[in-house]
Design a protein around this motif. Structure first.
Motif: not given
Length: 288
Positions: A225-228, A81-83, A43-44
């Motif tokens: 954050a708790i939501h995208p 390159d992974a998050v 989700c970024g």
């Protein structure tokens, strides 16, 4: 008092400054919901935090730990390159089960009140970056000793929901002193600026924006954050504006031509501290 001046102690050692843009968004996801974790990874967010503590019911803890272990053992999660994936642990069983898995980028340690707890985790999980969360008055009082407890500590942050309850604070401004205390402790320990704690109302994006602007003014950098849907607002609030980037580039260019203190044509005074601040602005913008 006369005599020789008292020498200043050496600056605390710490991890080298990060290369490139520092993370601005840290997304919490419950560890027992694999489908949500999978979506979060795409989700970024700059960092995904798999939560094995408050977000997981007691009868789901073991399942969440096993699911997280499976995720962290996956070569895709461990790819360069992974998050980055951090885990907010519930206890030592989580730490021992996950420490040596290749996809683990760090442990978030909840409810830390003393440096001794950090020492213990560092011994149990050698080589794992640690991020203590200070969620009580006692933790805030010991902020610097916790921040400087071990080289494995790479950052500190507040857990504001628990801290608010501990202090009996009703208004958001009642936490500003604790936020500033953390900013100072992190800097004194040569750590990055703390990220702001979560904003609990996922629908109130205007309120999130206002809160982020306030946090940025206090010296916080980025936010959990708790939501995208919160990510874009956080990113926009903490990224330098086009004008701030332009001003920073002007300062860096001027300092490269003339050493020492100087004044720009528009009257702005430039010295070493101003140049350092400009470099930080460009780093956050990803232009360093």
């Amino acid at each position: 008092m006369t005599g020789r001046p008292i020498p200043a102690p050496p600056l605390p050692e710490g991890p080298p400054p990060p290369l490139g843009r520092p993370p601005l968004t840290w997304l919490y996801v419950p560890g027992d919901r694999q489908e949500v974790v999978a979506k979060a990874l795409g989700c970024g967010a700059d960092v995904v935090i798999v939560d094995l503590e408050d977000a997981v019911a007691p009868d789901r803890k073991e399942y969440a730990r096993a699911a997280t272990a499976e995720l962290l053992a996956d070569p895709v999660t461990a790819a360069p390159d992974a998050v980055p994936v951090h885990v907010r642990v519930h206890g030592e069983d989580d730490i021992r089960a996950l420490t040596h898995l290749p996809g683990l980028s760090g442990f978030r340690l909840p409810k830390i009140t003393h440096a001794v707890s950090v020492h213990h985790v560092a011994a149990v999980a050698p080589g794992v970056p640690l991020y203590p969360l200070l969620e009580s008055a006692l933790g805030v009082e010991h902020a610097y000793s916790i921040a400087s407890a071990d080289p494995a500590v790479r950052g500190i942050a507040l857990g504001e929901a628990d801290l608010r309850a501990d202090l009996g604070v009703r208004e958001d401004c009642g936490l500003d002193w604790s936020r500033s205390r953390l900013v100072v402790a992190a800097r004194a320990a040569a750590l990055p600026p703390p990220a702001q704690s979560v904003f609990p109302d996922v629908r109130d994006l205007d309120g999130l924006w206002t809160s982020c602007v306030r946090g940025r003014g206090l010296g916080l950098l980025g936010r959990a954050a708790i939501h995208p849907r919160q990510l874009e607002v956080i990113e926009r609030a903490f990224r330098p504006t086009a004008r701030e980037i332009e001003a920073a580039e002007e300062i860096i260019a001027a300092s490269a031509v003339e050493a020492g203190a100087l004044a720009l044509p528009d009257g702005r005074f430039v010295d070493a501290a101003v140049v350092a601040s400009a470099r930080r602005t460009l780093a956050i913008a990803g232009r360093s």
